[in-house]
Motif scaffolding. Structure first.
Motif, PDB file in Angstrom:
ATOM      1  N   ASP A  24       0.802  -1.230   0.000  1.00  0.00           N
ATOM      2  CA  ASP A  24       0.000   0.000   0.000  1.00  0.00           C
ATOM      3  C   ASP A  24       0.834   1.278   0.000  1.00  0.00           C
ATOM      4  OD1 ASP A  24       1.036  -0.217   2.551  1.00  0.00           O
ATOM      5  OD2 ASP A  24      -0.860   0.160   3.582  1.00  0.00           O
ATOM      6  N   SER A  25       2.024   1.235  -0.560  1.00  0.00           N
ATOM      7  CA  SER A  25       2.940   2.375  -0.492  1.00  0.00           C
ATOM      8  C   SER A  25       2.486   3.582  -1.317  1.00  0.00           C
ATOM      9  CB  SER A  25       4.347   1.955  -0.940  1.00  0.00           C
ATOM     10  OG  SER A  25       4.286   1.207  -2.130  1.00  0.00           O
ATOM     11  N   GLU A  26       1.652   3.378  -2.350  1.00  0.00           N
ATOM     12  CA  GLU A  26       1.207   4.537  -3.139  1.00  0.00           C
ATOM     13  C   GLU A  26       0.451   5.530  -2.267  1.00  0.00           C
ATOM     14  OE1 GLU A  26       1.821   5.877  -5.860  1.00  0.00           O
ATOM     15  OE2 GLU A  26       2.743   4.332  -7.084  1.00  0.00           O
ATOM     16  N   ASP A  27      -0.376   5.037  -1.353  1.00  0.00           N
ATOM     17  CA  ASP A  27      -1.103   5.940  -0.458  1.00  0.00           C
ATOM     18  C   ASP A  27      -0.139   6.665   0.477  1.00  0.00           C
ATOM     19  OD1 ASP A  27      -3.583   5.378  -1.549  1.00  0.00           O
ATOM     20  OD2 ASP A  27      -3.988   3.734  -0.167  1.00  0.00           O
ATOM     21  N   LEU A  28       0.952   5.991   0.869  1.00  0.00           N
ATOM     22  CA  LEU A  28       1.948   6.633   1.736  1.00  0.00           C
ATOM     23  C   LEU A  28       2.723   7.707   0.969  1.00  0.00           C
ATOM     24  CD1 LEU A  28       3.270   3.519   3.700  1.00  0.00           C
ATOM     25  CD2 LEU A  28       1.486   5.130   4.361  1.00  0.00           C
ATOM     26  N   TYR A  29       3.012   7.443  -0.308  1.00  0.00           N
ATOM     27  CA  TYR A  29       3.635   8.476  -1.153  1.00  0.00           C
ATOM     28  C   TYR A  29       2.755   9.726  -1.189  1.00  0.00           C
ATOM     29  CZ  TYR A  29       7.540   6.018  -3.483  1.00  0.00           C
ATOM     30  OH  TYR A  29       8.731   5.392  -3.767  1.00  0.00           O
ATOM     31  N   THR A  30       1.452   9.521  -1.329  1.00  0.00           N
ATOM     32  CA  THR A  30       0.524  10.650  -1.406  1.00  0.00           C
ATOM     33  C   THR A  30       0.540  11.446  -0.111  1.00  0.00           C
ATOM     34  OG1 THR A  30      -0.892   9.441  -2.953  1.00  0.00           O
ATOM     35  CG2 THR A  30      -1.886  11.293  -1.790  1.00  0.00           C
ATOM     36  N   ILE A  31       0.550  10.750   1.028  1.00  0.00           N
ATOM     37  CA  ILE A  31       0.602  11.431   2.324  1.00  0.00           C
ATOM     38  C   ILE A  31       1.874  12.275   2.425  1.00  0.00           C
ATOM     39  CG2 ILE A  31       0.846  11.080   4.825  1.00  0.00           C
ATOM     40  CD1 ILE A  31      -0.959   8.563   4.457  1.00  0.00           C
ATOM     41  N   CYS A  32       3.013  11.692   2.065  1.00  0.00           N
ATOM     42  CA  CYS A  32       4.290  12.429   2.114  1.00  0.00           C
ATOM     43  C   CYS A  32       4.233  13.689   1.251  1.00  0.00           C
ATOM     44  CB  CYS A  32       5.438  11.547   1.634  1.00  0.00           C
ATOM     45  SG  CYS A  32       5.824  10.150   2.703  1.00  0.00           S
ATOM     46  N   THR A  33       3.761  13.526   0.027  1.00  0.00           N
ATOM     47  CA  THR A  33       3.728  14.651  -0.915  1.00  0.00           C
ATOM     48  C   THR A  33       2.770  15.735  -0.450  1.00  0.00           C
ATOM     49  OG1 THR A  33       4.254  13.146  -2.727  1.00  0.00           O
ATOM     50  CG2 THR A  33       3.312  15.274  -3.322  1.00  0.00           C
ATOM     51  N   ASN A  34       1.571  15.346  -0.039  1.00  0.00           N
ATOM     52  CA  ASN A  34       0.585  16.338   0.384  1.00  0.00           C
ATOM     53  C   ASN A  34       1.006  17.061   1.651  1.00  0.00           C
ATOM     54  OD1 ASN A  34      -1.140  16.003  -1.769  1.00  0.00           O
ATOM     55  ND2 ASN A  34      -2.428  14.489  -0.736  1.00  0.00           N
ATOM     56  N   ARG A  42       0.348  24.974  -0.975  1.00  0.00           N
ATOM     57  CA  ARG A  42       0.062  24.547  -2.335  1.00  0.00           C
ATOM     58  C   ARG A  42      -1.103  23.546  -2.297  1.00  0.00           C
ATOM     59  NH1 ARG A  42       0.686  27.267  -5.820  1.00  0.00           N
ATOM     60  NH2 ARG A  42       1.261  25.770  -7.444  1.00  0.00           N
ATOM     61  N   PRO A  43      -1.862  23.408  -3.392  1.00  0.00           N
ATOM     62  CA  PRO A  43      -2.980  22.453  -3.398  1.00  0.00           C
ATOM     63  C   PRO A  43      -2.484  21.009  -3.302  1.00  0.00           C
ATOM     64  CG  PRO A  43      -2.615  23.362  -5.601  1.00  0.00           C
ATOM     65  CD  PRO A  43      -1.742  24.144  -4.664  1.00  0.00           C
ATOM     66  N   THR A  44      -3.359  20.138  -2.818  1.00  0.00           N
ATOM     67  CA  THR A  44      -2.979  18.733  -2.714  1.00  0.00           C
ATOM     68  C   THR A  44      -2.862  18.115  -4.114  1.00  0.00           C
ATOM     69  OG1 THR A  44      -5.294  18.110  -2.444  1.00  0.00           O
ATOM     70  CG2 THR A  44      -3.992  18.399  -0.427  1.00  0.00           C
ATOM     71  N   LEU A  45      -2.145  16.996  -4.176  1.00  0.00           N
ATOM     72  CA  LEU A  45      -1.840  16.350  -5.451  1.00  0.00           C
ATOM     73  C   LEU A  45      -3.099  15.730  -6.068  1.00  0.00           C
ATOM     74  CD1 LEU A  45       0.644  15.504  -7.252  1.00  0.00           C
ATOM     75  CD2 LEU A  45       0.633  13.351  -5.980  1.00  0.00           C
ATOM     76  N   GLN A  70       5.250  23.768  -8.592  1.00  0.00           N
ATOM     77  CA  GLN A  70       5.744  25.158  -8.468  1.00  0.00           C
ATOM     78  C   GLN A  70       5.973  25.543  -7.001  1.00  0.00           C
ATOM     79  OE1 GLN A  70       6.443  27.190 -11.300  1.00  0.00           O
ATOM     80  NE2 GLN A  70       6.200  25.199 -12.273  1.00  0.00           N
ATOM     81  N   LEU A  71       6.690  24.677  -6.281  1.00  0.00           N
ATOM     82  CA  LEU A  71       6.967  24.927  -4.863  1.00  0.00           C
ATOM     83  C   LEU A  71       8.000  26.049  -4.707  1.00  0.00           C
ATOM     84  CD1 LEU A  71       7.090  21.239  -3.624  1.00  0.00           C
ATOM     85  CD2 LEU A  71       5.620  23.007  -2.647  1.00  0.00           C
ATOM     86  N   PRO A  72       7.917  26.808  -3.622  1.00  0.00           N
ATOM     87  CA  PRO A  72       8.861  27.907  -3.400  1.00  0.00           C
ATOM     88  C   PRO A  72      10.153  27.445  -2.717  1.00  0.00           C
ATOM     89  CG  PRO A  72       7.213  27.936  -1.682  1.00  0.00           C
ATOM     90  CD  PRO A  72       6.838  26.805  -2.608  1.00  0.00           C
ATOM     91  N   ILE A  73      10.505  26.178  -2.889  1.00  0.00           N
ATOM     92  CA  ILE A  73      11.741  25.643  -2.320  1.00  0.00           C
ATOM     93  C   ILE A  73      12.511  24.939  -3.428  1.00  0.00           C
ATOM     94  CG2 ILE A  73      10.916  25.386   0.060  1.00  0.00           C
ATOM     95  CD1 ILE A  73      10.315  22.411  -0.592  1.00  0.00           C
ATOM     96  N   SER A  74      13.795  24.734  -3.194  1.00  0.00           N
ATOM     97  CA  SER A  74      14.611  24.052  -4.198  1.00  0.00           C
ATOM     98  C   SER A  74      14.230  22.579  -4.278  1.00  0.00           C
ATOM     99  CB  SER A  74      16.093  24.183  -3.837  1.00  0.00           C
ATOM    100  OG  SER A  74      16.369  23.415  -2.672  1.00  0.00           O
ATOM    101  N   LYS A  75      14.586  21.934  -5.384  1.00  0.00           N
ATOM    102  CA  LYS A  75      14.327  20.503  -5.517  1.00  0.00           C
ATOM    103  C   LYS A  75      15.100  19.716  -4.471  1.00  0.00           C
ATOM    104  CE  LYS A  75      13.152  20.764 -10.396  1.00  0.00           C
ATOM    105  NZ  LYS A  75      13.526  20.458 -11.786  1.00  0.00           N
TER     106      LYS A  75
END
Length: 289
Positions: A24-34, A42-45, A70-75
Motif C-alpha cells: 500500500d505504499s502509493e497511499d503513503l507516497y501521497t501522504i508524504c507529498t501532500n 500549495r494544493p494537494t496532489l 511550483q513549490l517555493p523551495i529548491s528541488k
C-alpha cells in the motif's frame, strides 16, 4: 501497431510491480507529498498528476511533479523533506488484499515469479525489510529495482526494459536448472499504474491492470486504451529512442517495443487481486516448468 493475431499462450511466469500493487505504499507516497505541499500552501496532489507519476523512475516523476507543483523551495530541499517523511512512513507498508494468497497460489501451481519495481534500493529496503513473508516469494536474483545498472538511463517504465530484464534473470535460473526458457508472451505482468501497463505491453507480455479506485475514475472510458498500452505514456522526449531488440514474440509476428491493440485479449482489468482467475490465463493445477 502490430497485431497479436492469436490467442495468448498459457502463463509460465508472473512479473510484479510493487508500489500500489503488492503493498500500500502509493497511499503513503501521497501522504508524504501532500504534507509538503500543505506546508507551502500549495494544493494537494490531484489524481490527474499522480497518474503520470505512478510507475515512473524518480527523475522522470520528479520532473513532472515539480513542473506542476511550483513549490517555493529548491528541488534539493523538497527531496530532503520528502526523504525524512518516507523514512518515517515506509516501514509501515502492508500487503494489499489478495496479494499473499496470489503469491502462494502461483508457487503451488509452478508459476515462476520476479519483481520489477521502479523503487531504488534505499526505498525498496524501507518498504520491504519488515515484510519477509511477502518478499521471500522473490529470490534475490529475481528482484529488479529501478536503479539497477543493467537498465540504461532514461529506459525506466513506460519503456519495456525492466520487464525484459526480469524475464532474463528468471531464464538464467531456469536454463541453469535444465528447464526451457520462458518467452515474453508466456509472462503475465501485474501493474497498478498506466505507464507500467504500457511497459508490460511493450515487452510483448500479457498484462493485468489492478488500479487504485481513484486512478480508475481518472481513466473512465479509456480502460481499453490503457490495457493495450496505447495511452502514449512512452514519450520520446523523456525516453531514449527505442533500440532494436533481438527479442521477438510470436514467431516474429510482432517485435518487442510496440504496444498492443484494443481488445486484443492480452490485457485484463482486475479491481482486486482477491479471487484471482487462474484458469483465464491457462494456469492449471500443475503448470509445467
Amino acid at each position: 501497431m502490430g497485431s497479436m493475431n492469436c490467442d495468448p499462450p498459457p502463463i509460465r511466469a508472473a512479473l510484479f510491480d510493487m508500489d500500489g500493487l503488492l503493498i500500500d505504499s502509493e497511499d503513503l507516497y501521497t501522504i508524504c507529498t501532500n504534507t509538503i505541499l500543505q506546508r507551502y500552501n500549495r494544493p494537494t496532489l490531484p489524481w490527474s498528476i499522480k497518474a503520470q507519476l505512478q510507475g515512473r523512475p524518480g527523475p522522470q516523476a520528479g520532473a513532472i511533479f515539480h513542473s506542476w507543483a511550483q513549490l517555493p523551495i529548491s528541488k534539493d530541499q523538497f527531496f530532503t523533506e520528502q526523504s525524512e517523511l518516507q523514512r518515517e512512513l515506509f516501514p509501515r507498508t502492508k500487503p494489499l488484499p489478495g496479494v499473499m494468497e496470489l503469491l502462494r497460489g502461483f508457487r503451488e501451481k509452478g508459476v515462476h515469479m520476479a519483481l520489477a519495481t521502479s523503487s531504488h534500493a534505499g526505498n525498496f529496503k524501507l518498504k520491504s525489510s519488515h515484510l519477509p513473508e511477502l518478499f521471500e516469494y522473490f529470490h534475490r536474483d529475481h528482484q529488479v529495482l529501478g536503479d539497477d545498472p543493467r537498465i540504461p538511463p532514461g529506459r525506466g517504465k513506460p519503456a519495456p526494459d525492466i520487464y525484459l530484464l526480469a524475464l532474463k534473470v528468471l531464464n538464467r535460473t531456469l536454463t541453469e536448472q535444465g528447464h526451457p526458457p520462458i518467452r515474453p508472451e508466456e509472462c503475465l505482468v501485474f501493474e497498478d499504474s498506466v505507464p507500467g501497463v504500457e511497459a508490460g505491453r511493450r515487452a510483448g507480455m500479457q498484462t493485468v491492470w489492478c488500479p487504485h479506485p481513484e486512478l480508475l475514475v481518472e481513466y473512465t472510458g479509456r480502460e481499453k486504451e490503457v490495457l493495450a498500452g496505447l495511452t502514449g505514456e512512452h514519450k520520446e522526449d523523456e525516453e531514449a529512442e527505442l533500440q532494436h531488440t533481438e527479442v521477438e514474440v510470436l514467431e516474429g509476428k510482432r517485435r518487442v517495443g510496440m504496444p498492443g491493440e484494443i481488445d486484443d485479449g492480452w490485457g485484463k482489468l482486475l479491481k482486486s487481486l482477491e479471487g484471482f482467475p487462474y484458469h483465464e490465463f491457462g494456469i492449471g493445477q500443475s503448470t509445467l516448468n
